[in-house]
Scaffold this active site. Structure first.
Site, PDB file in Angstrom:
ATOM      1  CG  PHE A 121      62.931  39.404  65.654  1.00  0.00           C
ATOM      2  CD1 PHE A 121      63.952  39.397  66.618  1.00  0.00           C
ATOM      3  CD2 PHE A 121      62.010  40.185  65.948  1.00  0.00           C
ATOM      4  CE1 PHE A 121      63.849  40.009  67.963  1.00  0.00           C
ATOM      5  CE2 PHE A 121      61.884  40.909  67.093  1.00  0.00           C
ATOM      6  CZ  PHE A 121      62.765  40.720  68.021  1.00  0.00           C
ATOM      7  CB  VAL A 122      59.208  34.947  66.193  1.00  0.00           C
ATOM      8  CG1 VAL A 122      59.525  34.062  64.967  1.00  0.00           C
ATOM      9  CG2 VAL A 122      59.748  34.504  67.468  1.00  0.00           C
TER      10      VAL A 122
ATOM     11  CG  ASP B 247      68.246  34.127  70.021  1.00  0.00           C
ATOM     12  OD1 ASP B 247      68.580  33.512  69.078  1.00  0.00           O
ATOM     13  OD2 ASP B 247      68.340  35.505  69.828  1.00  0.00           O
TER      14      ASP B 247
ATOM     15  CG  ASP C  41      59.690  42.851  73.127  1.00  0.00           C
ATOM     16  OD1 ASP C  41      60.496  41.835  73.300  1.00  0.00           O
ATOM     17  OD2 ASP C  41      60.343  43.832  72.861  1.00  0.00           O
TER      18      ASP C  41
HETATM   19  P1  IMP Z   1      69.209  35.028  74.528  1.00  0.00           P
HETATM   20  O1  IMP Z   1      69.566  35.654  75.693  1.00  0.00           O
HETATM   21  O2  IMP Z   1      69.780  35.409  73.165  1.00  0.00           O
HETATM   22  O3  IMP Z   1      68.847  33.532  74.786  1.00  0.00           O
HETATM   23  O4  IMP Z   1      67.808  35.609  73.866  1.00  0.00           O
HETATM   24  C1  IMP Z   1      66.556  35.328  75.006  1.00  0.00           C
HETATM   25  C2  IMP Z   1      65.777  36.637  75.096  1.00  0.00           C
HETATM   26  O5  IMP Z   1      65.981  37.658  73.933  1.00  0.00           O
HETATM   27  C3  IMP Z   1      64.567  36.410  75.105  1.00  0.00           C
HETATM   28  O6  IMP Z   1      63.941  36.284  76.261  1.00  0.00           O
HETATM   29  C4  IMP Z   1      63.804  37.124  74.310  1.00  0.00           C
HETATM   30  O7  IMP Z   1      63.479  38.358  75.119  1.00  0.00           O
HETATM   31  C5  IMP Z   1      64.701  37.936  73.137  1.00  0.00           C
HETATM   32  N1  IMP Z   1      64.383  37.255  71.829  1.00  0.00           N
HETATM   33  C6  IMP Z   1      65.302  36.301  71.355  1.00  0.00           C
HETATM   34  N2  IMP Z   1      64.871  36.185  69.975  1.00  0.00           N
HETATM   35  C7  IMP Z   1      63.539  36.837  70.120  1.00  0.00           C
HETATM   36  C8  IMP Z   1      62.800  36.879  69.008  1.00  0.00           C
HETATM   37  O8  IMP Z   1      62.762  36.207  67.647  1.00  0.00           O
HETATM   38  N3  IMP Z   1      61.735  37.846  68.987  1.00  0.00           N
HETATM   39  C9  IMP Z   1      61.437  38.672  70.264  1.00  0.00           C
HETATM   40  N4  IMP Z   1      62.403  38.473  71.323  1.00  0.00           N
HETATM   41  C10 IMP Z   1      63.576  37.787  71.125  1.00  0.00           C
END
Ligand code: IMP
Ligand code: MG
Length: 173
Positions: A146-147, A97, A153
Protein backbone atom coordinates in the site's frame (compact mmCIF):
# COMPACT_ATOMS: atom_id res chain seq x y z
CA UNK A 1 7.52 5.16 5.89
CA UNK A 2 9.90 3.76 3.32
CA UNK A 3 10.41 5.74 0.10
CA UNK A 4 9.61 3.63 -2.94
CA UNK A 5 9.98 6.28 -5.67
CA UNK A 6 11.84 9.55 -5.22
CA UNK A 7 10.74 12.87 -6.66
CA UNK A 8 13.42 12.53 -9.31
CA UNK A 9 12.39 9.01 -10.32
CA UNK A 10 8.74 10.08 -10.58
CA UNK A 11 9.75 13.04 -12.74
CA UNK A 12 11.65 10.77 -15.13
CA UNK A 13 8.68 8.41 -15.30
CA UNK A 14 6.22 11.20 -16.06
CA UNK A 15 8.49 12.73 -18.71
CA UNK A 16 8.65 9.33 -20.42
CA UNK A 17 4.86 8.90 -20.16
CA UNK A 18 4.32 12.32 -21.72
CA UNK A 19 6.72 11.46 -24.55
CA UNK A 20 4.89 8.23 -25.38
CA UNK A 21 1.50 9.99 -25.34
CA UNK A 22 2.78 12.80 -27.54
CA UNK A 23 4.28 10.50 -30.14
CA UNK A 24 1.10 8.41 -30.34
CA UNK A 25 -1.37 11.27 -30.81
CA UNK A 26 0.95 13.70 -32.62
CA UNK A 27 -0.99 16.87 -33.38
CA UNK A 28 -4.46 15.37 -32.90
CA UNK A 29 -6.29 17.35 -30.22
CA UNK A 30 -6.60 15.14 -27.15
CA UNK A 31 -9.15 15.19 -24.32
CA UNK A 32 -7.37 14.20 -21.12
CA UNK A 33 -9.72 13.14 -18.31
CA UNK A 34 -8.33 12.76 -14.80
CA UNK A 35 -9.96 10.39 -12.33
CA UNK A 36 -10.44 12.23 -9.04
CA UNK A 37 -8.98 12.46 -6.55
CA UNK A 38 -5.78 10.45 -6.83
CA UNK A 39 -4.80 11.63 -10.32
CA UNK A 40 -4.57 15.37 -9.57
CA UNK A 41 -0.82 15.56 -8.98
CA UNK A 42 0.06 13.41 -11.98
CA UNK A 43 -2.47 15.30 -14.07
CA UNK A 44 -0.95 18.69 -13.24
CA UNK A 45 2.55 17.49 -14.16
CA UNK A 46 1.52 15.49 -17.22
CA UNK A 47 -0.50 18.19 -18.98
CA UNK A 48 2.41 20.62 -18.68
CA UNK A 49 4.75 18.09 -20.29
CA UNK A 50 2.70 17.04 -23.31
CA UNK A 51 3.33 19.59 -26.01
CA UNK A 52 0.15 19.12 -27.98
CA UNK A 53 -3.32 20.61 -28.30
CA UNK A 54 -5.52 19.30 -25.51
CA UNK A 55 -8.67 19.73 -23.42
CA UNK A 56 -8.93 18.79 -19.77
CA UNK A 57 -11.81 17.12 -17.95
CA UNK A 58 -12.48 15.32 -14.69
CA UNK A 59 -14.50 12.38 -13.43
CA UNK A 60 -14.81 11.26 -9.84
CA UNK A 61 -14.42 7.68 -8.66
CA UNK A 62 -14.38 6.37 -5.11
CA UNK A 63 -13.37 2.90 -4.05
CA UNK A 64 -11.30 2.97 -0.88
CA UNK A 65 -13.34 3.89 2.16
CA UNK A 66 -11.81 5.60 5.20
CA UNK A 67 -9.12 3.65 7.00
CA UNK A 68 -9.52 0.47 4.96
CA UNK A 69 -6.86 -0.35 2.37
CA UNK A 70 -9.23 -2.82 0.66
CA UNK A 71 -11.32 -1.65 -2.27
CA UNK A 72 -14.84 -0.83 -1.14
CA UNK A 73 -17.96 -0.16 -3.13
CA UNK A 74 -17.08 1.73 -6.31
CA UNK A 75 -19.00 4.89 -7.15
CA UNK A 76 -18.46 6.93 -10.31
CA UNK A 77 -19.73 10.49 -10.73
CA UNK A 78 -19.58 11.71 -14.30
CA UNK A 79 -21.31 15.07 -13.72
CA UNK A 80 -18.16 16.99 -14.62
CA UNK A 81 -17.26 15.03 -17.73
CA UNK A 82 -16.50 17.26 -20.72
CA UNK A 83 -17.85 16.65 -24.23
CA UNK A 84 -16.25 13.41 -25.45
CA UNK A 85 -18.34 12.44 -28.49
CA UNK A 86 -16.05 11.88 -31.51
CA UNK A 87 -13.02 13.02 -29.53
CA UNK A 88 -9.80 11.17 -28.74
CA UNK A 89 -9.93 10.56 -25.01
CA UNK A 90 -7.16 9.60 -22.59
CA UNK A 91 -8.19 8.58 -19.06
CA UNK A 92 -5.55 9.27 -16.40
CA UNK A 93 -5.35 7.70 -12.94
CA UNK A 94 -2.73 7.38 -10.22
CA UNK A 95 -2.69 3.59 -9.98
CA UNK A 96 -4.10 0.50 -11.67
CA UNK A 97 -4.67 -1.94 -8.82
CA UNK A 98 -7.52 -4.45 -9.31
CA UNK A 99 -8.49 -2.48 -12.41
CA UNK A 100 -12.09 -2.02 -11.26
CA UNK A 101 -12.00 1.77 -11.21
CA UNK A 102 -10.50 2.15 -14.68
CA UNK A 103 -12.76 -0.51 -16.21
CA UNK A 104 -15.89 1.11 -14.78
CA UNK A 105 -14.91 4.65 -15.82
CA UNK A 106 -13.94 3.36 -19.28
CA UNK A 107 -17.33 1.68 -19.67
CA UNK A 108 -19.15 4.89 -18.74
CA UNK A 109 -17.06 7.10 -21.03
CA UNK A 110 -17.39 4.60 -23.86
CA UNK A 111 -21.19 5.04 -23.69
CA UNK A 112 -20.63 8.64 -24.80
CA UNK A 113 -19.08 7.53 -28.12
CA UNK A 114 -15.55 8.93 -28.04
CA UNK A 115 -13.53 8.50 -31.26
CA UNK A 116 -10.88 6.60 -29.32
CA UNK A 117 -10.35 5.73 -25.66
CA UNK A 118 -6.96 4.98 -24.11
CA UNK A 119 -5.61 4.98 -20.56
CA UNK A 120 -2.52 6.17 -18.68
CA UNK A 121 -1.48 5.51 -15.08
CA UNK A 122 1.59 6.29 -13.03
CA UNK A 123 1.63 2.92 -11.26
CA UNK A 124 0.47 -0.62 -11.81
CA UNK A 125 0.47 -2.93 -8.79
CA UNK A 126 1.95 -6.33 -9.54
CA UNK A 127 -0.32 -9.38 -9.50
CA UNK A 128 -3.51 -7.62 -8.41
CA UNK A 129 -5.42 -7.25 -11.66
CA UNK A 130 -8.85 -8.82 -12.06
CA UNK A 131 -9.09 -8.09 -15.80
CA UNK A 132 -7.05 -8.97 -18.89
CA UNK A 133 -6.99 -5.26 -19.85
CA UNK A 134 -3.82 -3.23 -19.12
CA UNK A 135 -3.43 0.57 -19.34
CA UNK A 136 -1.88 1.81 -22.60
CA UNK A 137 0.70 3.93 -20.75
CA UNK A 138 2.30 3.02 -17.40
CA UNK A 139 5.32 4.64 -15.76
CA UNK A 140 6.12 2.10 -13.01
CA UNK A 141 5.23 -1.43 -11.91
CA UNK A 142 5.30 -1.67 -8.11
CA UNK A 143 5.08 -4.62 -5.68
CA UNK A 144 1.79 -5.43 -3.95
CA UNK A 145 2.14 -2.93 -1.09
CA UNK A 146 0.00 0.00 0.00
CA UNK A 147 1.60 3.25 -1.16
CA UNK A 148 0.93 6.94 -0.51
CA UNK A 149 2.12 10.27 -1.89
CA UNK A 150 2.04 12.06 -5.26
CA UNK A 151 -1.77 12.03 -5.16
CA UNK A 152 -2.21 8.63 -3.51
CA UNK A 153 -3.86 8.67 -0.09
CA UNK A 154 -4.53 6.71 3.03
CA UNK A 155 -7.78 7.95 4.63
CA UNK A 156 -7.39 11.07 2.44
CA UNK A 157 -4.01 11.96 3.95
CA UNK A 158 -0.50 12.04 2.41
CA UNK A 159 -1.60 13.09 -1.11
CA UNK A 160 0.77 16.07 -0.94
CA UNK A 161 3.99 14.09 -0.44
CA UNK A 162 6.23 14.83 -3.47
CA UNK A 163 7.53 11.22 -3.40
CA UNK A 164 5.85 7.80 -3.11
CA UNK A 165 6.26 5.81 0.09
CA UNK A 166 5.12 2.41 1.37
CA UNK A 167 2.78 2.62 4.34
CA UNK A 168 3.75 -0.25 6.67
CA UNK A 169 1.22 -2.40 8.55
CA UNK A 170 1.94 -0.70 11.91
CA UNK A 171 1.32 2.74 10.40
CA UNK A 172 -2.21 1.79 9.35
CA UNK A 173 -4.64 2.90 12.04
P1 IMP B 1 -8.60 -0.36 -8.47
O1 IMP B 1 -10.01 0.00 -8.75
O2 IMP B 1 -8.50 -1.57 -7.57
O3 IMP B 1 -7.72 -0.51 -9.69
O4 IMP B 1 -7.99 0.76 -7.60
C1 IMP B 1 -7.77 1.98 -8.10
C2 IMP B 1 -7.93 3.04 -7.05
O5 IMP B 1 -7.70 2.54 -5.73
C3 IMP B 1 -6.92 4.10 -7.29
O6 IMP B 1 -7.46 5.16 -8.03
C4 IMP B 1 -6.53 4.52 -5.89
O7 IMP B 1 -7.36 5.59 -5.49
C5 IMP B 1 -6.82 3.36 -5.01
N1 IMP B 1 -5.60 2.60 -4.64
C6 IMP B 1 -5.21 1.38 -5.08
N2 IMP B 1 -4.04 1.00 -4.55
C7 IMP B 1 -3.66 2.02 -3.74
C8 IMP B 1 -2.50 2.24 -2.90
O8 IMP B 1 -1.56 1.44 -2.79
N3 IMP B 1 -2.49 3.43 -2.22
C9 IMP B 1 -3.48 4.36 -2.31
N4 IMP B 1 -4.55 4.19 -3.09
C10 IMP B 1 -4.66 3.04 -3.79
MG1 MG C 1 -8.11 7.11 -6.60
Amino acid sequence: MKTLLTEEQIREGVVQLAGEIESFYREKPLTIIGILTGSVVLLADLIRLVEMPMRLGLVQAHSYRGTSTKPGLLRVNGDFLPEVKDRDVLLVDDIFDTGNTMMEVMAQVDELSPRSLRTAVLLIKEGRQQFAYRPNYTAFTIPDQFVVGYGLDYDDMYRNLPYIAVLEEDELS
